[in-house]
Enzyme design. Sequence first.
Site, PDB file in Angstrom:
ATOM      1  N   GLU A 131      32.004  32.626  34.005  1.00 13.51           N
ATOM      2  CA  GLU A 131      31.926  33.110  32.632  1.00 13.51           C
ATOM      3  C   GLU A 131      33.127  32.651  31.818  1.00 13.51           C
ATOM      4  O   GLU A 131      34.230  32.506  32.328  1.00 13.51           O
ATOM      5  CB  GLU A 131      31.828  34.636  32.610  1.00 13.51           C
ATOM      6  CG  GLU A 131      30.486  35.103  33.131  1.00 13.51           C
ATOM      7  CD  GLU A 131      30.270  36.599  32.985  1.00 13.51           C
ATOM      8  OE1 GLU A 131      29.179  36.976  32.553  1.00 13.51           O
ATOM      9  OE2 GLU A 131      31.183  37.375  33.305  1.00 13.51           O
ATOM     10  N   CYS A 151      37.683  36.535  42.655  1.00 17.41           N
ATOM     11  CA  CYS A 151      39.143  36.657  42.761  1.00 17.41           C
ATOM     12  C   CYS A 151      39.475  37.242  44.122  1.00 17.41           C
ATOM     13  O   CYS A 151      38.770  38.122  44.600  1.00 17.41           O
ATOM     14  CB  CYS A 151      39.667  37.582  41.650  1.00 17.41           C
ATOM     15  SG  CYS A 151      41.465  37.587  41.532  1.00 17.41           S
ATOM     16  N   CYS A 155      42.475  44.111  42.144  1.00 14.56           N
ATOM     17  CA  CYS A 155      43.042  45.123  41.260  1.00 14.56           C
ATOM     18  C   CYS A 155      41.938  46.159  41.043  1.00 14.56           C
ATOM     19  O   CYS A 155      40.797  45.798  40.764  1.00 14.56           O
ATOM     20  CB  CYS A 155      43.488  44.477  39.956  1.00 14.56           C
ATOM     21  SG  CYS A 155      44.665  43.141  40.258  1.00 14.56           S
ATOM     22  N   CYS A 158      39.616  46.309  37.821  1.00 12.60           N
ATOM     23  CA  CYS A 158      39.064  45.044  37.300  1.00 12.60           C
ATOM     24  C   CYS A 158      37.717  44.725  37.944  1.00 12.60           C
ATOM     25  O   CYS A 158      37.581  44.767  39.165  1.00 12.60           O
ATOM     26  CB  CYS A 158      40.056  43.910  37.575  1.00 12.60           C
ATOM     27  SG  CYS A 158      39.411  42.285  37.163  1.00 12.60           S
TER      28      CYS A 158
END
Length: 410
Positions: A131, A151, A155, A158
């Site tokens: 994206e 990722c 976190c 997120c």
Amino acid sequence: MSHTLDIAKINQNSATPDLAQDGLTTPSDEALPNLVGMPRETLKQILADLGVKDKAIKMRSAQIWHWLYIAGVTDFNDMLNVNKDLRNMMAERYSIERPEVVEEQISVDGTRKWLMRMPKQKGDLVGHEVECVYIPEQTRGTLCVSSQVGCTLSCTFCHTGTQRMVRNLTSEEIIAQIMVARDRIGDWPSMDRVNDSNLPQTGRMISNIVYMGMGEPLYNYEHVKNAINIMADGDGISLSRRRITLSTSGVVNFIDKIGEETGCMLAISLHAVDDDVRDVLVPINKKFNLETLLEACRNYPGVSNARRVTFEYVMLKDINDSIADAKKLVTLLKGIPAKINLIPFNPWPGSEYECSEWEQIEKFAEVINRAGYASPIRTPRGRDIMAACGQLKSESKISRKPRIQKGDAT
Ligand code: SAH
Ligand code: SF4
């Protein structure tokens, strides 16, 4: 009711993921390497390998660079001043096409989000989806690019962090996001400015790039560095290095290096003022704690009052939003030329946090303001299309069933 003005699903059926039965890419379904986004030195080497004479390489690579980044061509035959033999040789071995835009969403506030499918590379089971978000203002436009599919860091606030890491994007795939955005908003010198009051009315349509999409850019160092150097190349996209910002969760061992090698601006996802809280919110803090991180910021190459480090701070109700936290934040950043961005938490399906009350964000901001930092609250853009900070998450998985079965494709 959805606030989304226009959700255009494009080419939905045109590219059925072509999964090889054994789960591996076969050489026949791997895409040709793309020249767009390759470092200039690599392009020169390619020309040499294709037999271009030493003394012609500089001129030829300059011509091709111009066609790719100033004219934005996607067909070798449009490179009019490049001889036909060379065009044909390049076309047999390389591509200059764009990735497919699977979906385009346009928010009521003009923010645009594109979901793109990257052509398959060696080892890919499917063409991975990425994206990219465009945030237009009246006199400027910011493109938020992704550096990884997913990722590895998780976190806890997120959305991207809930997606498994699939792979790093190449510099070609990072630059492709800019090229697609330019195509979709009509940002080529040969095109007239589109009559849309949500798009910039003066200045460059894409004036700023931020690495704030999916992924941790400093875990993909070489490709991210090469892509920044292509964005800033004065004969091509020609963006000022001061308008390219890399946001990191705090991969301290690469902070100095990226500053030295690209001169880009630095943003830090800080989000907490003590290690206990940051260990939970941004787990990389267990490896590089606040003290180490802030030391790296203090020493960031070129940092000055004119080139400040941005500190991003997501506002999470009852987690990091007390007045004591605000005061501690100001104390922590003393001596670092800094900007502070307070980001109201953008919720996503299944998220366990709440955004701080607006009143609390204002009180927090007031402490920051009184310490001399200007307008620190960042208004969320594109929330209605899940394009705001931390809401990005593609469907790409390490392996998955194709969404569209073979035979359904038209
Ligand atoms: N991985 C890099 C860059 C991508 S995230 C980094 O972490 O810095 C871009 C910014 O969005 C980061 O500051 C991130 O902490 C923030 N963010 C992530 N999820 C968010 C959410 N749900 N609401 C608001 N901001 C969020
Ligand atoms: Fe990764 Fe950044 Fe999200 Fe953390 S905030 S999970 S580093 S994308």
